[in-house]
Scaffold this motif. Structure first.
Motif, PDB file in Angstrom:
ATOM      1  N   THR A  55      -1.328 -30.209   2.327  1.00  0.00           N
ATOM      2  CA  THR A  55      -2.364 -29.204   2.757  1.00  0.00           C
ATOM      3  C   THR A  55      -2.741 -28.322   1.697  1.00  0.00           C
ATOM      4  N   THR A  56      -4.093 -28.433   1.718  1.00  0.00           N
ATOM      5  CA  THR A  56      -4.722 -27.479   0.713  1.00  0.00           C
ATOM      6  C   THR A  56      -6.077 -26.853   1.181  1.00  0.00           C
ATOM      7  N   GLY A  57      -6.294 -25.407   0.935  1.00  0.00           N
ATOM      8  CA  GLY A  57      -7.436 -25.081   1.510  1.00  0.00           C
ATOM      9  C   GLY A  57      -7.451 -23.564   1.439  1.00  0.00           C
ATOM     10  N   LEU A  58      -8.571 -22.927   2.071  1.00  0.00           N
ATOM     11  CA  LEU A  58      -8.973 -21.906   2.086  1.00  0.00           C
ATOM     12  C   LEU A  58      -8.998 -21.019   3.404  1.00  0.00           C
ATOM     13  N   VAL A  59      -8.227 -20.099   3.970  1.00  0.00           N
ATOM     14  CA  VAL A  59      -8.136 -19.623   5.276  1.00  0.00           C
ATOM     15  C   VAL A  59      -8.744 -18.331   5.339  1.00  0.00           C
ATOM     16  N   ILE A  60      -9.580 -18.153   6.230  1.00  0.00           N
ATOM     17  CA  ILE A  60     -10.133 -16.699   6.560  1.00  0.00           C
ATOM     18  C   ILE A  60     -10.033 -16.404   8.079  1.00  0.00           C
ATOM     19  N   ARG A  61      -9.239 -15.342   8.262  1.00  0.00           N
ATOM     20  CA  ARG A  61      -8.831 -15.061   9.876  1.00  0.00           C
ATOM     21  C   ARG A  61      -8.427 -13.656   9.866  1.00  0.00           C
ATOM     22  N   ASP A  62      -8.698 -13.230  11.311  1.00  0.00           N
ATOM     23  CA  ASP A  62      -7.852 -12.026  11.880  1.00  0.00           C
ATOM     24  C   ASP A  62      -7.072 -12.459  13.090  1.00  0.00           C
ATOM     25  N   ILE A  63      -6.760 -11.444  13.874  1.00  0.00           N
ATOM     26  CA  ILE A  63      -5.924 -11.636  15.227  1.00  0.00           C
ATOM     27  C   ILE A  63      -6.486 -12.891  15.860  1.00  0.00           C
ATOM     28  N   ASP A  64      -7.768 -12.967  16.206  1.00  0.00           N
ATOM     29  CA  ASP A  64      -8.256 -13.822  17.289  1.00  0.00           C
ATOM     30  C   ASP A  64      -9.044 -15.034  16.643  1.00  0.00           C
ATOM     31  N   ASP A  80       0.784  -1.278   0.021  1.00  0.00           N
ATOM     32  CA  ASP A  80       0.013  -0.011   0.129  1.00  0.00           C
ATOM     33  C   ASP A  80       0.986   1.118  -0.020  1.00  0.00           C
ATOM     34  N   GLU A  81       0.228   2.238   0.193  1.00  0.00           N
ATOM     35  CA  GLU A  81       0.938   3.723   0.109  1.00  0.00           C
ATOM     36  C   GLU A  81       1.988   3.884   1.353  1.00  0.00           C
ATOM     37  N   LYS A  82       1.928   2.929   2.238  1.00  0.00           N
ATOM     38  CA  LYS A  82       2.575   3.205   3.498  1.00  0.00           C
ATOM     39  C   LYS A  82       3.840   1.883   3.304  1.00  0.00           C
ATOM     40  N   GLY A  83       3.972   1.366   2.163  1.00  0.00           N
ATOM     41  CA  GLY A  83       4.913   0.365   1.963  1.00  0.00           C
ATOM     42  C   GLY A  83       4.774  -0.823   2.739  1.00  0.00           C
ATOM     43  N   GLN A  84       3.412  -1.125   3.312  1.00  0.00           N
ATOM     44  CA  GLN A  84       3.193  -2.469   3.834  1.00  0.00           C
ATOM     45  C   GLN A  84       2.322  -3.316   2.823  1.00  0.00           C
ATOM     46  N   GLU A  85       2.851  -4.476   3.161  1.00  0.00           N
ATOM     47  CA  GLU A  85       2.210  -5.439   2.068  1.00  0.00           C
ATOM     48  C   GLU A  85       0.911  -5.881   2.209  1.00  0.00           C
ATOM     49  N   ARG A  86       0.063  -5.891   1.233  1.00  0.00           N
ATOM     50  CA  ARG A  86      -1.309  -5.995   1.150  1.00  0.00           C
ATOM     51  C   ARG A  86      -1.766  -7.363   0.432  1.00  0.00           C
ATOM     52  N   THR A  87      -0.807  -7.591  -0.522  1.00  0.00           N
ATOM     53  CA  THR A  87      -1.262  -8.974  -1.205  1.00  0.00           C
ATOM     54  C   THR A  87      -0.050  -9.376  -1.749  1.00  0.00           C
ATOM     55  N   GLY A  88       0.035 -10.777  -2.005  1.00  0.00           N
ATOM     56  CA  GLY A  88       1.053 -11.268  -2.833  1.00  0.00           C
ATOM     57  C   GLY A  88       0.637 -12.677  -3.136  1.00  0.00           C
ATOM     58  N   ASP A 123      -3.662  -9.284   2.844  1.00  0.00           N
ATOM     59  CA  ASP A 123      -3.384  -8.633   4.448  1.00  0.00           C
ATOM     60  C   ASP A 123      -4.435  -7.452   4.473  1.00  0.00           C
ATOM     61  N   ASN A 124      -4.881  -7.480   5.866  1.00  0.00           N
ATOM     62  CA  ASN A 124      -5.628  -6.241   6.182  1.00  0.00           C
ATOM     63  C   ASN A 124      -4.426  -5.195   6.425  1.00  0.00           C
ATOM     64  N   GLU A 125      -5.161  -4.019   6.969  1.00  0.00           N
ATOM     65  CA  GLU A 125      -4.208  -2.808   7.168  1.00  0.00           C
ATOM     66  C   GLU A 125      -3.367  -2.891   8.307  1.00  0.00           C
ATOM     67  N   LYS A 126      -3.648  -4.009   9.472  1.00  0.00           N
ATOM     68  CA  LYS A 126      -2.799  -4.188  10.273  1.00  0.00           C
ATOM     69  C   LYS A 126      -1.667  -5.342   9.922  1.00  0.00           C
ATOM     70  N   GLY A 127      -1.610  -5.671   8.997  1.00  0.00           N
ATOM     71  CA  GLY A 127      -0.331  -6.664   8.460  1.00  0.00           C
ATOM     72  C   GLY A 127      -0.780  -7.916   8.787  1.00  0.00           C
ATOM     73  N   THR A 128      -1.940  -8.408   9.040  1.00  0.00           N
ATOM     74  CA  THR A 128      -2.448  -9.466   9.327  1.00  0.00           C
ATOM     75  C   THR A 128      -3.214 -10.146   8.120  1.00  0.00           C
ATOM     76  N   GLU A 129      -2.456 -11.644   7.749  1.00  0.00           N
ATOM     77  CA  GLU A 129      -3.308 -12.243   6.510  1.00  0.00           C
ATOM     78  C   GLU A 129      -4.532 -12.616   6.790  1.00  0.00           C
ATOM     79  N   GLY A 130      -5.574 -11.818   5.870  1.00  0.00           N
ATOM     80  CA  GLY A 130      -7.185 -12.166   6.036  1.00  0.00           C
ATOM     81  C   GLY A 130      -7.435 -12.981   5.203  1.00  0.00           C
ATOM     82  N   ILE A 131      -7.036 -13.223   4.117  1.00  0.00           N
ATOM     83  CA  ILE A 131      -7.420 -14.436   3.344  1.00  0.00           C
ATOM     84  C   ILE A 131      -6.371 -15.336   2.651  1.00  0.00           C
ATOM     85  N   ILE A 132      -6.101 -16.475   2.781  1.00  0.00           N
ATOM     86  CA  ILE A 132      -5.127 -17.165   2.136  1.00  0.00           C
ATOM     87  C   ILE A 132      -5.521 -18.502   1.408  1.00  0.00           C
TER      88      ILE A 132
END
Length: 243
Positions: free
Chosen positions: A186-195, A144-152, A169-178
């Protein structure tokens, strides 16, 4: 005499005209030959690196193996790093950032007008500015515009096991969707935040999504522990905890 004189003058004019035409033809041939053989574009361009600047003289596109150093890039300017990021982390973070994090890549880097990394395509891609990757990765990173990774998207080697991942990734740097496919099965879809986290997929070996194997189904977890565990390989253990 006059007729002979006139004939000689005509012959001289003809020779002059002939010489002029011949000279023009020779010049044209030489120019065409020189253009075709000496100034033609090379089939292969060899260089250690390439830096493309904008109209203000700021580096915006950097290519190399590894990419060359440019003053405008924030990631490699320790004063700007301290100013922008150091206050967000523990005291030992800056030392690790300088000495242990990877800021290089073999590939292409696009900077914005402020000097932040915005798009990287390379091998290996740089670490995140707030932490090292768990293994060397090859692929495409968008910040993003702050140099933080948002997708890859790319392939990551962890302890000799390849993982093909698409992450957001979300704005906090946590991977939200993988979306992941690993060589360990291991094969799958992950949806998550910190907790909270949801895993939909399968696992043939121990994995960090469900901590169960073999697994095939849906796993829901939060700060209070496992909420739902639907595993077709272990129906007896399937749990539902709505509390």
């Amino acid at each position: 005499m006059n007729s002979e004189k006139n004939k000689n003058q005509k012959d001289i004019k003809f020779l002059k005209m002939y010489s002029l035409i011949l000279t023009i033809v020779v010049v044209v041939v030489l120019v065409r030959s020189f253009s075709n053989n000496s100034i033609q574009m090379p089939d292969i361009i060899r260089a250690k690196g390439v830096v493309i600047e904008d109209e203000m003289g700021k580096a915006r596109i950097i290519m190399g193996a590894p990419i060359p150093f440019v003053k405008h890039r924030i990631r490699t300017d320790t004063n700007k790093v301290k100013e922008l990021w150091a206050k967000k982390f523990p005291e030992n973070w800056f030392g690790m950032y300088k000495n242990e994090y990877n800021h290089q890549t073999n590939g292409i880097l696009i900077l914005d007008e402020n000097g932040h990394d915005r798009i990287v395509m390379g091998s290996p891609v740089p670490d995140l500015y707030f932490g090292k990757r768990i293994g060397p990765g090859t692929g495409l990173i968008i910040n993003d515009e702050k140099g933080q990774e948002r997708t890859g998207y790319g392939i990551l080697n962890v302890d000799g096991v390849n993982r093909v991942n698409l992450g957001m990734d979300n704005e906090k740097g946590t991977e939200g969707i993988i979306l992941t496919l690993n060589d360990d099965g291991t094969t799958g879809l992950v949806i998550r935040d910190i907790d909270q986290s949801i895993f939909l997929g399968k696992a043939d070996s121990l994995n960090w999504f469900t901590k169960e194997y073999p697994f095939n189904g849906l796993f829901v977890n939060d700060s209070g522990g496992t909420k739902y565990d639907f595993n077709s390989w272990n129906k007896i253990k399937t749990t539902t905890n709505k509390k």
